[in-house]
Enzyme design. Structure first.
Site, PDB file in Angstrom:
ATOM      1  N   TYR A  36      57.823  57.972  52.932  1.00 55.54           N
ATOM      2  CA  TYR A  36      58.500  59.236  52.595  1.00 55.54           C
ATOM      3  C   TYR A  36      59.058  59.172  51.182  1.00 55.54           C
ATOM      4  O   TYR A  36      58.884  60.107  50.378  1.00 55.54           O
ATOM      5  CB  TYR A  36      59.626  59.514  53.591  1.00 55.54           C
TER       6      TYR A  36
ATOM      7  N   SER B  98      63.984  64.825  46.819  1.00 55.54           N
ATOM      8  CA  SER B  98      64.962  64.165  47.686  1.00 55.54           C
ATOM      9  C   SER B  98      65.665  63.065  46.906  1.00 55.54           C
ATOM     10  O   SER B  98      65.110  62.516  45.949  1.00 55.54           O
ATOM     11  CB  SER B  98      64.254  63.559  48.900  1.00 55.54           C
TER      12      SER B  98
END
Length: 265
Positions: free
Chosen positions: A158, A145
């Site tokens: 995250y 990501s």
């Protein structure tokens, strides 16, 4: 044709029951690849497998797998190699996130994100490495990501998991380079998938993103196009990657100028 290299090859995809994983599966099938689909929801996998077989005439089989359970990963991959044969491309797509301040996140979510996004990814990868190295061929694609390059508020845990995925991918790439096995890290920004149903149940962040959210079909197209090619990273969108790159050079400046945008979650 997007990628003739994968015709007749076998691509395994975790988190394949929907979203980006599903789109990758369709595109691989369009390009003549056989598929192994992995996810917790076996009913969805069976439905998807049937559609793919009927529409594209390739082999496609679903296996129930919860990547947060290492012992299950070992069992499932053993069965795959016994019944389906070799895996040419592994796409580690399974993952999830919870948007929360570090002080507010509960331990179950903290543990869960690391179990799926990091430990599960590494465990799946370890299952294919010996076979790929023996054949001197293969490709491991890890869905990371942009959060792994530039962490923002309410995504501390995250982002930490995706930093771990990038670190693992960068080391693994060097380890496997002498064995002819490729490793690609994919760093997308926010994608229009069910990811946000869990990460942001209220939907406020998704609304604020507007036109900046990525189309999963476009992301999938970029991923499939580099399969079985020595390609280091896929970064989308470009402007977000430029911001992450600038942050490594001038972190205080980026954090100051981008403060309003970073706090949109």
């Amino acid at each position: 044709m997007i990628n003739e290299r994968i015709k007749g090859k076998t691509v395994a995809i975790t988190g394949a029951s929907g979203g980006l994983g599903e789109q990758i599966a369709y595109l691989c099938a369009q390009n003549g690849a056989d598929l192994i689909l992995l996810a917790r929801n076996i009913e969805k996998l069976n439905q998807l497998s049937t559609r793919i077989r009927d529409q594209y005439g390739v082999k496609c089989k679903g296996f129930e797998l919860d990547v947060s359970k290492p012992e299950q990963i070992s069992q499932v991959f053993k069965r795959i190699y016994e019944t389906e044969g070799e895996i040419d491309v592994l796409v580690n797509n399974a993952g999830y996130g919870i948007f929360s301040n570090a002080i507010d996140i509960n331990f179950a979510d903290l543990e869960g994100m690391f179990a799926v996004n990091v430990i599960g990814l590494i465990t799946c990868t370890r299952e294919v490495i010996p076979y790929m190295c023996k054949r001197k061929s293969g490709h491991i694609i890890n869905i990371a990501s942009q959060a792994g390059k530039l962490a923002t508020p309410k995504s501390s845990v995250y982002a930490a998991t995706k930093h771990a995925v990038l670190g693992f991918s960068n080391s693994l790439r060097m380890e496997l380079s002498e064995h002819g096995v490729f490793v690609t890290a994919v760093n997308p920004g926010p994608i229009h998938t069910d990811f946000f149903q869990k990460a942001d149940p209220e939907g406020s962040y998704l609304k604020k993103l507007g036109q900046f959210i990525l189309d999963p079909k476009k992301v999938a197209r970029n991923i499939v196009s580099v399969m079985l090619k020595n390609h280091r990273e896929i970064n989308m969108p470009r402007w977000m990657n430029w911001t992450a790159t600038l942050h490594t050079i001038a972190p205080r400046t980026v954090e100051s100028l981008g403060r309003k945008a970073f706090f949109k979650k």
